[in-house]
Enzyme design. Structure first.
Site, PDB file in Angstrom:
ATOM      1  N   ARG A  48       0.823  -1.219   0.000  1.00 55.24           N
ATOM      2  CA  ARG A  48       0.000   0.000   0.000  1.00 55.24           C
ATOM      3  C   ARG A  48       0.849   1.259   0.000  1.00 55.24           C
ATOM      4  NH1 ARG A  48      -4.742  -2.086   4.078  1.00 55.24           N
ATOM      5  NH2 ARG A  48      -6.001  -3.025   2.454  1.00 55.24           N
ATOM      6  N   LYS A 210     -21.485 -16.881  -0.739  1.00 56.48           N
ATOM      7  CA  LYS A 210     -22.925 -16.703  -0.559  1.00 56.48           C
ATOM      8  C   LYS A 210     -23.595 -15.836  -1.617  1.00 56.48           C
ATOM      9  CE  LYS A 210     -23.021 -17.183   4.434  1.00 56.48           C
ATOM     10  NZ  LYS A 210     -23.107 -16.466   5.688  1.00 56.48           N
ATOM     11  N   GLY A 366     -13.467  -8.283  -2.245  1.00 56.76           N
ATOM     12  CA  GLY A 366     -13.432  -9.472  -1.387  1.00 56.76           C
ATOM     13  C   GLY A 366     -12.192 -10.322  -1.568  1.00 56.76           C
ATOM     14  N   GLY A 389     -13.868  -3.816  -0.098  1.00 56.75           N
ATOM     15  CA  GLY A 389     -15.219  -3.313   0.146  1.00 56.75           C
ATOM     16  C   GLY A 389     -15.593  -2.197  -0.808  1.00 56.75           C
TER      17      GLY A 389
HETATM   18  P1  AMP Z   1     -16.365 -14.183  -0.786  1.00 56.13           P
HETATM   19  O1  AMP Z   1     -15.687 -13.440   0.333  1.00 56.13           O
HETATM   20  O2  AMP Z   1     -17.853 -14.060  -0.802  1.00 56.13           O
HETATM   21  O3  AMP Z   1     -15.732 -13.891  -2.119  1.00 56.13           O
HETATM   22  O4  AMP Z   1     -16.179 -15.732  -0.460  1.00 56.13           O
HETATM   23  C1  AMP Z   1     -14.925 -16.321  -0.462  1.00 56.13           C
HETATM   24  C2  AMP Z   1     -15.013 -17.618   0.275  1.00 56.13           C
HETATM   25  O5  AMP Z   1     -15.877 -18.497  -0.391  1.00 56.13           O
HETATM   26  C3  AMP Z   1     -13.676 -18.314   0.348  1.00 56.13           C
HETATM   27  O6  AMP Z   1     -13.232 -18.289   1.669  1.00 56.13           O
HETATM   28  C4  AMP Z   1     -13.975 -19.701  -0.130  1.00 56.13           C
HETATM   29  O7  AMP Z   1     -13.385 -20.698   0.689  1.00 56.13           O
HETATM   30  C5  AMP Z   1     -15.480 -19.792  -0.061  1.00 56.13           C
HETATM   31  N1  AMP Z   1     -16.021 -20.808  -0.984  1.00 56.13           N
HETATM   32  C6  AMP Z   1     -15.817 -20.910  -2.302  1.00 56.13           C
HETATM   33  N2  AMP Z   1     -16.420 -21.997  -2.797  1.00 56.13           N
HETATM   34  C7  AMP Z   1     -17.031 -22.633  -1.769  1.00 56.13           C
HETATM   35  C8  AMP Z   1     -17.809 -23.826  -1.639  1.00 56.13           C
HETATM   36  N3  AMP Z   1     -18.066 -24.594  -2.703  1.00 56.13           N
HETATM   37  N4  AMP Z   1     -18.240 -24.157  -0.423  1.00 56.13           N
HETATM   38  C9  AMP Z   1     -17.975 -23.382   0.642  1.00 56.13           C
HETATM   39  N5  AMP Z   1     -17.250 -22.243   0.587  1.00 56.13           N
HETATM   40  C10 AMP Z   1     -16.787 -21.865  -0.605  1.00 56.13           C
END
Ligand code: AMP
Length: 408
Positions: A48, A210, A366, A389
């Site tokens: 950074r 999610k 993310g 974010g």
């Molecule tokens: P995000 O912060 O929403 O981009 O989510 C990232 C997280 O999603 C990572 O820590 C991954 O381990 C998790 N992730 C990705 N694919 C899966 C899956 N099939 N089942 C559970 N967690 C997942």
């Protein structure tokens, strides 16, 4: 949507450092020096600070001086361990000047140090968050900060989605003498290249855990893309909603209706949605679990899908290699475990190949940036965003207060 006023040539106008003469002027720059420190207060990752160097160098080269303000961590009041003095040496080494330090970002120490600052010199102010007024967006505090400099520069993308005193409120005290720094300008330009002035076909890859955390992004970008690849944990809400068997895979039951609505909307808008057709299923959420490749709609009870399977990757590869603009947000699997990182690595390879062939690729928001760094794709993408974010909020179509305050 964010987006900047158009000029006659139909391109986007944005004031940059080049629009100002910094000679004999003091630039007060909001930077993001929120760097990780080890237990001996050594900077363990100076990315950074390095990222802010082009802006600082440009102003010094014009004969200006620079006052840097930043936060570090989440202190409760003035806590020694969050003092920005810990980063002085690293900042001096990177910038190639001996950086001066004011032991308070406001009041006498800051005022005297700022007054004494000469062209070519750099002053770092103590942690802004030692004062609760910073995050509260206090106007009097912002005015005090503003009094230190002649021109306000915002180069901190990571905090541009916050209406804090130093990121947003301060700008009102510089009716015209305010601008984006090089880093923030690049973030805005890169996003515009994807969502505004994009070369088609445009593909968005949305992974992660999610649906609920990505829904606003999905809704916003449906109007801008030709293809949407959905992967990661989100997959299973879509599959279950369509009647598939997902075993123990992660799923948000209350988002099934929403998933069907997204598919319906995508169809209406002519967006092709690509969802995994097969997955690496595991009998436990563990790197050492037993695994097998199964059809995404036939995951046995007791098993969960943790990565995209080979047929899915072939499908995604085809889409990516035909794309001219690619946005990547979120991993395709549980990349933190080696056994389930292959899909995310393969996706990185495809995007790198498409980029080499001339596509514009933006990675941001993310966890995807962490994945890109971990697997060494950083230099193979057109742009890797610095603000998780903030980038997510821009993808959601929100106007970030820190950006709006400069455009005002
Ligand atoms: P995000 O912060 O929403 O981009 O989510 C990232 C997280 O999603 C990572 O820590 C991954 O381990 C998790 N992730 C990705 N694919 C899966 C899956 N099939 N089942 C559970 N967690 C997942």
């Amino acid at each position: 949507m964010l987006f900047l006023p158009k000029n006659k040539k139909n391109t986007y106008q944005m004031k940059t450092l080049n629009d100002f003469d910094f000679k004999n002027k003091k630039a007060i720059i909001r930077v993001d020096f929120n760097v990780p420190l080890d237990e001996n207060f050594n900077v363990t990752d100076a990315t950074r600070i390095e990222a802010a160097k082009p802006t600082i160098d440009a102003i010094l080269a014009q004969g200006g001086s620079v006052i840097l303000m930043s936060h570090l961590g989440r202190p409760k009041g003035a806590e020694e361990k969050y003092s920005l003095k810990h980063i002085l040496k690293t900042a001096s080494d990177i910038l190639g000047v001996s950086v001066k330090f004011a032991e308070n970002c406001v009041g006498e120490p800051a005022q005297t140090a700022a007054k004494d600052l000469k062209p070519g010199e750099v002053l770092l102010l103590e942690n802004l968050r030692f004062h609760a007024e910073e995050e509260a967006g206090d106007v009097a505090f912002a005015k005090e900060l503003a009094s230190l400099g002649d021109i306000y520069v915002n180069d901190a993308f990571g905090t541009a989605h916050r209406a804090h005193a130093s990121t947003t409120i301060i700008a009102q005290f510089f009716p015209t003498e305010k601008t984006f720094g090089t880093l923030l300008a690049k973030e805005i330009e890169s996003l515009n290249k994807v969502l505004k002035n994009s070369e088609k076909p445009v593909t968005a890859v949305l992974g992660g855990s999610k649906v609920s955390s990505k829904i606003t992004v999905i809704e916003n970008i449906l109007d801008k893309v030709d293809h949407m690849i959905i992967g990661g944990g989100m997959t299973f809400t879509f599959i279950k909603a369509q009647g598939g068997k997902i075993g123990e895979s992660i799923c948000e039951d209350d988002k099934q209706e929403l998933a069907l609505e997204i598919l319906r909307l995508a169809k209406e808008k002519g967006v092709q949605v690509h969802i995994p057709v097969d997955v690496i299923a595991a009998d436990d959420f563990s790197n050492t679990a037993n695994t097998k490749v199964v059809d995404v709609t036939e995951i046995p009870d007791g098993w969960q899908g943790l990565d995209a399977g080979p047929k899915s990757l072939e499908n995604f590869k085809k889409v990516i290699l035909e794309s001219k603009t690619i946005l990547w947000n979120g991993p395709l699997g549980v990349f933190e475990m080696e056994s389930f990182a292959k899909g995310t690595i393969a996706l990185g390879d495809y995007i790198a190949e498409a980029t080499e062939k001339g596509a514009f690729s933006l990675v941001g928001g993310g966890d995807s940036v962490a994945a890109v760094k971990q697997f060494g794709f950083e230099d193979k993408m057109s742009y890797v965003s610095t603000g998780g974010g903030a980038m997510l909020e821009m993808l959601e179509g929100k106007v970030l207060p820190g950006i709006a305050a400069i455009l005002d």
